[in-house]
Design an enzyme around this catalytic site. Structure first.
Site, PDB file in Angstrom:
ATOM      1  N   LEU A  43      51.097  57.962  49.160  1.00  0.00           N
ATOM      2  CA  LEU A  43      51.574  57.201  48.017  1.00  0.00           C
ATOM      3  C   LEU A  43      53.090  57.229  48.133  1.00  0.00           C
ATOM      4  O   LEU A  43      53.693  58.302  48.208  1.00  0.00           O
ATOM      5  CB  LEU A  43      51.095  57.852  46.710  1.00  0.00           C
ATOM      6  CG  LEU A  43      51.261  57.058  45.423  1.00  0.00           C
ATOM      7  CD1 LEU A  43      50.563  55.698  45.503  1.00  0.00           C
ATOM      8  CD2 LEU A  43      50.707  57.844  44.249  1.00  0.00           C
ATOM      9  N   ASP A  44      53.702  56.059  48.202  1.00  0.00           N
ATOM     10  CA  ASP A  44      55.142  55.970  48.422  1.00  0.00           C
ATOM     11  C   ASP A  44      55.928  56.784  47.407  1.00  0.00           C
ATOM     12  O   ASP A  44      55.487  56.987  46.277  1.00  0.00           O
ATOM     13  CB  ASP A  44      55.605  54.510  48.336  1.00  0.00           C
ATOM     14  CG  ASP A  44      55.021  53.647  49.432  1.00  0.00           C
ATOM     15  OD1 ASP A  44      54.776  54.175  50.538  1.00  0.00           O
ATOM     16  OD2 ASP A  44      54.810  52.454  49.184  1.00  0.00           O
ATOM     17  N   ARG A  45      57.103  57.206  47.814  1.00  0.00           N
ATOM     18  CA  ARG A  45      57.979  58.006  46.958  1.00  0.00           C
ATOM     19  C   ARG A  45      58.274  57.298  45.641  1.00  0.00           C
ATOM     20  O   ARG A  45      58.355  57.923  44.594  1.00  0.00           O
ATOM     21  CB  ARG A  45      59.275  58.300  47.726  1.00  0.00           C
ATOM     22  CG  ARG A  45      60.100  59.376  47.104  1.00  0.00           C
ATOM     23  CD  ARG A  45      61.310  59.685  47.938  1.00  0.00           C
ATOM     24  NE  ARG A  45      62.444  59.065  47.279  1.00  0.00           N
ATOM     25  CZ  ARG A  45      63.496  58.564  47.882  1.00  0.00           C
ATOM     26  NH1 ARG A  45      63.579  58.588  49.187  1.00  0.00           N
ATOM     27  NH2 ARG A  45      64.461  58.038  47.199  1.00  0.00           N
TER      28      ARG A  45
END
Length: 179
Positions: A43-45
């Site tokens: 899950l992207d930052r």
């Protein structure tokens, strides 16, 4: 077998350490102190929400590998109200630079009762926003953001709410539970 659901806050990396950065960024180790569990997917930052972690390699592959077509549902705040053409494009598949996406399930929703994001999203008085519930069955890099951008609507906030049968229900940012 261990499986945990974690509500990943904004600006936290989906890994246990920050490798290759000149400045240390928050990572999973600041929230989870269980040996032997690893994220099943990423899950992207700059995205928030459900991240599943497990110590079972087969389960990790089943959750993360797009060939299993496990549905992933996101609550997406976008710029401007989408018209029927934009929604139809999301429902039939959007052409991206790495190929056309699989069809998504998408519907407009009322603003969900979520926790405040820190930092807050940028708000522009002259540009309205809208919330969507979007379900995909693949997992390309930054796919939801690229899909909404391809139909003319930048993503302001992205919260993964569900992966298959597992949901974020009842978890505050930074909290986790065994499932």
């Amino acid at each position: 077998m261990t499986l945990i659901a974690f509500n990943k806050p904004y600006d936290v990396l989906s890994q246990f350490t920050d490798r290759g950065s000149a400045t240390t960024r928050p990572a999973l180790s600041a929230f989870i102190d269980l040996p032997g569990v690893y994220p099943a997917g990423r899950l992207d930052r700059d995205s928030e929400g459900l991240l599943l972690l497990t110590d079972d390699g087969r389960l990790q592959a089943r959750i993360a590998d797009p060939k299993f077509k496990l549905p992933k549902t996101y609550l997406v705040q976008i710029e401007r109200e989408p018209d029927s053409v934009a929604l139809a494009a999301l429902r039939t598949g959007v052409a991206l630079n790495d190929g056309t996406t699989r069809p998504a399930e998408v519907e407009r929703i009322d603003p969900p009762a979520l926790w405040p994001r820190n930092p807050p999203i940028r708000v522009r008085a002259s540009i309205p926003d809208c919330w969507l519930r979007l379900t995909i069955r693949e997992g390309r890099n930054r796919q939801v953001r690229r899909m909404t951008a391809a139909v003319g609507h930048g993503t302001l906030r992205l919260v993964r709410w569900r992966i298959g049968e597992w949901s974020l229900d009842g978890l505050a940012p930074g909290e986790w539970r065994a499932v």
